[in-house]
Enzyme design. Sequence first.
Site, short mmCIF file in Angstrom:
data_model
loop_
_atom_site.label_atom_id
_atom_site.label_comp_id
_atom_site.label_asym_id
_atom_site.label_seq_id
_atom_site.Cartn_x
_atom_site.Cartn_y
_atom_site.Cartn_z
N ASP A 189 -8.71 -7.05 -7.12
CA ASP A 189 -9.42 -6.57 -8.30
C ASP A 189 -9.89 -5.13 -8.08
O ASP A 189 -10.40 -4.80 -7.01
CB ASP A 189 -10.62 -7.49 -8.56
CG ASP A 189 -11.31 -7.19 -9.86
OD1 ASP A 189 -10.67 -7.29 -10.92
OD2 ASP A 189 -12.51 -6.83 -9.83
N GLU A 249 -5.09 -3.83 -8.97
CA GLU A 249 -5.33 -2.90 -10.08
C GLU A 249 -5.54 -1.52 -9.47
O GLU A 249 -6.55 -1.30 -8.79
CB GLU A 249 -6.58 -3.32 -10.85
CG GLU A 249 -6.45 -4.64 -11.58
CD GLU A 249 -7.72 -4.96 -12.36
OE1 GLU A 249 -7.65 -5.13 -13.58
OE2 GLU A 249 -8.80 -5.04 -11.74
#
Length: 651
Positions: A339, A365
Site C-alpha cells: 500500500d 502503489e
Amino acid sequence: MGEFGIMFGSPILLNTNMRRYLILTFMAVMVALGMSAEKYNEMTYTKRSTTFTLVAEKAQAVQLNIYAEGTGGKAIKTVAMQKGAKGTWKAVVKGDLKGRFYTFNVKQGGKMLGETPGLFAKAVGVNGKRGAVIDMAATNPEGWDNDKALGYAPQDIIVYESHNRDFSVSRKDARYPGKFMALTEPWAIEHLKSLGVTAIHLLPSFDYASVDEEHLERAQFNWGYDPLNYNVPEGSYATDPFKPEVRVNEFKQMVKALHDAGIAVILDVVYNHTMDIDHSNFQLTNPGAFYRKNAEGKYNDGSGCGNETASEHPLMRQYMIESFNYWAKEYHLDGFRVDLMGIHDIETMNLIRQSLPKNVIIYGEGWSAGTCAYPAEKLAMKANTYQMPGIAAFCDDMRDAIRGPFSDDRESAFLAGKAGHQESIKAGIVGCIEHPQVDYSKVNYSKKPWAAEPTQMMAYVSCHDDMCLVDRLKTSMPGIKTDELIRLDLLAQTAVFTSQGVPFMLSGEEMLRDKKGVHNSYNSPDSINQLPWDNMKKYPQVFAYYQGLIALRKAHPAFRLGNAELVRKHVEFLPVEEGLVAFRLKDNAGGDAWKDIVVVLNANKYAAFVDVPEDTYTSVVAGGKVNLEGLRTTTTSRLEVPAQSALIVHN
Ligand code: CA
C-alpha cells in the site's frame, strides 16, 4: 548471551569450552535458519519458560505484564525487564505460560508510555490489545509441512483482488460467510479455479483497528487500512477472535486450501502508516523513531491517514524486512501488495526484495497520498520502478486511458470512443517498458517508460479503490444500457488480460458487480460491498468471457513473454484510427504454437477494419465470445472488428 549462558549453564555444570561450543553451534543453527538477523523476536515459548524481548532504544525501564485474559482484569505477574545490548530489553519467565497474555510498558522521559503488545506480536487477544503466548507450531493445520509458496513466475500470475468479507458474506451456501475459512470451502475454490486466476490478493488481513472484534454481531465493515498489529491475522475474519491460536490456524488453513488448488496467496500490506500515532505500538516503544517529521519538526502526513512511517530509519527498515519475511515463512505467502509504496524508500524496497525468495511477487502503489518528508527521487514511486528489479507498480496510465481519470468519475476515455488515449493503452500493453512504437510523450501521466521489465507493471482497469467498472461506466456514460455496458466491460478487460504486464482484476467484476455508485466504499455496509452471486446466473456471458480470456492467456505464452527484449521483438502495433488499438504478437512469440496473433480493441460505435498481411486467420475472441478452438476461419487481408468489442485472431 547472558540468557543462553544461564540456560546451558544450569542445572548441568559445563566447562567454558563446552559452553562456547554449544553457543556457537546454537548460533550456527540460527544463521542456517535465517534467524540471525531477527531483531524483533519478542516472545519465544517453551514449556519450561517464555523469553520476552523488546526493542526500546531510549527506554529508562520496561515493565512486562502477564495476564490471564486477552482483555480486562489485572496483571497476574509483573516483571522488570533487563536492559541488554542495542536497546533490547529481556525477561525470562519460568513456568508454562501457554494461554497467557502479555503487555509491555516502556518508561521514557520519566513517565510510563502505556501498555502495548509490542511491535511484533505474533498472536494477540481480542482487538489486539495484548500479546498472547501460544505455541506457533501447534497452529499448523494437517499437511502444513508439505505446503509451500507456489513459486509462479511473475508473468504467470493472474491476480484476483478480494476482500475477505465482500467475497463470501452474501453467499447463501457459505458455511463461514465473511471469514478466512470461507476460502477453504468447495464453492469458493471451485469459483476461483473455474475463473482460472492463479493468485488471490487479499485486502488487509493483518490485525487492523476499525472493526470491533468483541461485537461482531453488529453491522461493521472496513477494508482494513488501519494497521494495529502487523504480524497477526485480523480477528474479525476468524471464527473466534478471543482465542489467539484460532485466527493463526484458520489463516493457514485458508492458505493451504488455496495452494492445494494452485492459487497463490498475496497479502495487502500497509506499512506506510499506522491507525494513529500517539497510541501506535511503534510510538509506545520507540517514540519518534518510526515516523517522518517535516521541516517544522511536526509529524508528516504523506499517507493522507495522519502520519507517515520512515522506512529509511534503521528500526523501520529492519522491521519491514522481518515482517515481510515472517509472513512469507510462517504463512507460506506467495506475494505482497504494498500500500502506498511510494512512501517507502527505494533502498528499503530493494532490501526487502533481496531478502525474499525470488518468486515471491511484490507489487505496490507507486505513489503517496500527500507530499512525503523525504526526497522524491529516493522514494519507491512509479517513475522509479526501473530502479527496483523484481518489484512492480500499478499502471494508472493504462487504467485511466481506458476508463477515465481518477480525479473525475464523470469523465470517460477510450471506452467512450474518445481520442488521445491510444499511446497510454499501448504503454500498458507492453508493460510500460521502452518500445520503439510507443510514444511516451503522449502517455497520460508518465512521459517516459518506467519499467525495465514488463512484469514490473500491474495491468488493471479497476480495483477496490475508486468506482468499480460498472459504476464507472454508468457515471461516465450517463444513460448507458446494459448491453453496451457489458460490451465495454469485456473490451476493457481484454486490454488487461492481453497486456504483457501482470493482469489484475477486482473480485466480482466477473459477475458484473456494482457498488451502487459509491466511490469510496471503505466502510460501506455489506449491501454495497458484497459480491452479487445471483448475477452469475443473470450474466453468464460475462463470466464466460473473463474465463475465456484467462484461459487464452494461460494457454498461450505469447501473451506473457516476461522479458523486455522479447516484448520489443515480438509485439508490433498496427496503424489504426482513433478509438482503436491493434497489435500483433508475431513469429511464434515466446514459443507459442500460433504463428501470429492479432489483437484489436475497438471502442468505436461502429465496425472497424484493420489491414493485416493476407493469410488464413482463425478468430478466438470476437463479438464478446471466446473460443480457443476457434470461432471462425477466413482468408483475408482485412479484419472486420464489430463495434465496441475486441477481436483476437491467429494464423
Ligand atoms: Ca482487529
